[in-house]
Design an enzyme around this catalytic site. Sequence first.
Site, PDB file in Angstrom:
ATOM      1  N   LYS A 151      58.736  33.022 -27.136  1.00 23.37           N
ATOM      2  CA  LYS A 151      59.730  34.106 -28.131  1.00 23.37           C
ATOM      3  C   LYS A 151      59.357  33.688 -29.462  1.00 23.37           C
ATOM      4  O   LYS A 151      59.573  34.603 -30.482  1.00 23.37           O
ATOM      5  CB  LYS A 151      61.231  33.298 -28.001  1.00 23.37           C
ATOM      6  CG  LYS A 151      61.711  33.495 -26.463  1.00 23.37           C
ATOM      7  CD  LYS A 151      63.228  33.126 -26.338  1.00 23.37           C
ATOM      8  CE  LYS A 151      63.703  33.643 -24.810  1.00 23.37           C
ATOM      9  NZ  LYS A 151      64.952  33.283 -24.813  1.00 23.37           N
ATOM     10  N   LYS A 231      59.669  40.902 -14.725  1.00 21.01           N
ATOM     11  CA  LYS A 231      61.085  40.543 -14.048  1.00 21.01           C
ATOM     12  C   LYS A 231      61.953  41.315 -14.520  1.00 21.01           C
ATOM     13  O   LYS A 231      61.799  41.841 -15.387  1.00 21.01           O
ATOM     14  CB  LYS A 231      61.385  38.950 -14.023  1.00 21.01           C
ATOM     15  CG  LYS A 231      61.602  38.525 -15.593  1.00 21.01           C
ATOM     16  CD  LYS A 231      62.037  37.040 -15.512  1.00 21.01           C
ATOM     17  CE  LYS A 231      62.558  36.627 -17.038  1.00 21.01           C
ATOM     18  NZ  LYS A 231      63.002  35.215 -17.037  1.00 21.01           N
ATOM     19  N   LYS A 234      67.755  42.234 -18.904  1.00 17.97           N
ATOM     20  CA  LYS A 234      68.843  42.899 -19.522  1.00 17.97           C
ATOM     21  C   LYS A 234      68.337  43.554 -20.982  1.00 17.97           C
ATOM     22  O   LYS A 234      68.576  44.570 -21.274  1.00 17.97           O
ATOM     23  CB  LYS A 234      70.021  42.028 -20.264  1.00 17.97           C
ATOM     24  CG  LYS A 234      70.705  41.135 -18.890  1.00 17.97           C
ATOM     25  CD  LYS A 234      71.549  40.211 -19.704  1.00 17.97           C
ATOM     26  CE  LYS A 234      72.194  39.435 -18.594  1.00 17.97           C
ATOM     27  NZ  LYS A 234      73.152  38.286 -19.223  1.00 17.97           N
TER      28      LYS A 234
END
Length: 365
Positions: A151, A231, A234
């Site tokens: 991240k 994967k 959202k």
Amino acid sequence: MALSVRTNFKHLFRTIQKFNSPQRLLCAGTCSGNKDSPGGGRVFSGIQPTGVPHLGNYLGALENWVALQSQYPSVLYSIVDLHSITQPQDPAQLRSNILDMAASLLACGIDPERAILFQQSRVSEHAELSWILSCLTSMPRLRHLPQWKIKSKQKNEGSVGLYTYPVLQAADILLYKSTHVPVGEDQVQHLELAQDLARIFNNRYGDLFPEPAALLSSTRKIKSLRDPSAKMSKSDPQAMATITITDSPDDIALKIRRAVTDFTSEVTFDPETRPGVSNLVTIHAAMATISVEEAVQQARGLDTGEYKKLVSEAVIQRLTPIREEIERLRGDRAHLEEVLDQGTRRARELAAPVLREVRQRVGFC
């Protein structure tokens, strides 16, 4: 003499346990073979309020959460809003998302009579224990955790909150003396930090925290419908890539119809060479509660286009009652707030005495 032998054996066992396998204290599925599960133990897990859960969340976590309610005598599920603000959040949207997540969890089968469902930020003990544990954590230990590396690269640099949030995760778990934590494979290293911090605290201040064991879901990871190498997420910019649990039947059918497969018409299960078709088989098997082998058997004689209709039917049948219940609960804001209020009270009843003991051992009182 006996005490000394027992202490030495305990150290030997911990050393063997630590180095025998890189995956410490792990169990597949719901850990049905674990001796603690039939009559004891406490489960804790959390989910960020970042919108309605998608199909991967449901099959990879929430379905298992529902099952754990009947397998353990004490179960806590937290809407972890403190974790969510490691990314910028609109305050009004965050408030709405918290209630949306509460509605989603209830609709999926979380029962406030069998599990404590609460909002993390309303139990202030989480933040205080996190600070205490952060003082026992080295910076190199956090720097090597995978999610920080991923991240922080995406954002060029990450916030202090993003850097230290695994310590808050550890506090979430240890605050309730949790013995089991359902996690995905990508969270195993974060749980290992919680195990390490339990050991560090216990060695410095005396035994207080159990070392929590991981409960790994047996469900295969659900992949993006548009890129089966990634994967389902959202945050995927492609609208057709992700099925949410509130999607309409028409939307579900459209997304599955447009799912990436390949040029072979026969349906087989081979994640390495046919990831797109195999992802559909995984979804079909999980939503129809059958084995992968049974799903392939049902697809015999169908080409992938026809098989997509079968997958759509299984997903729609399973998600329709959940979507309808979410819509009903969204219209009863007072009920959702009462469920979270009740959960907060119950969570604090467990958290407050543990933090008092921590404060006393550390020397604050």
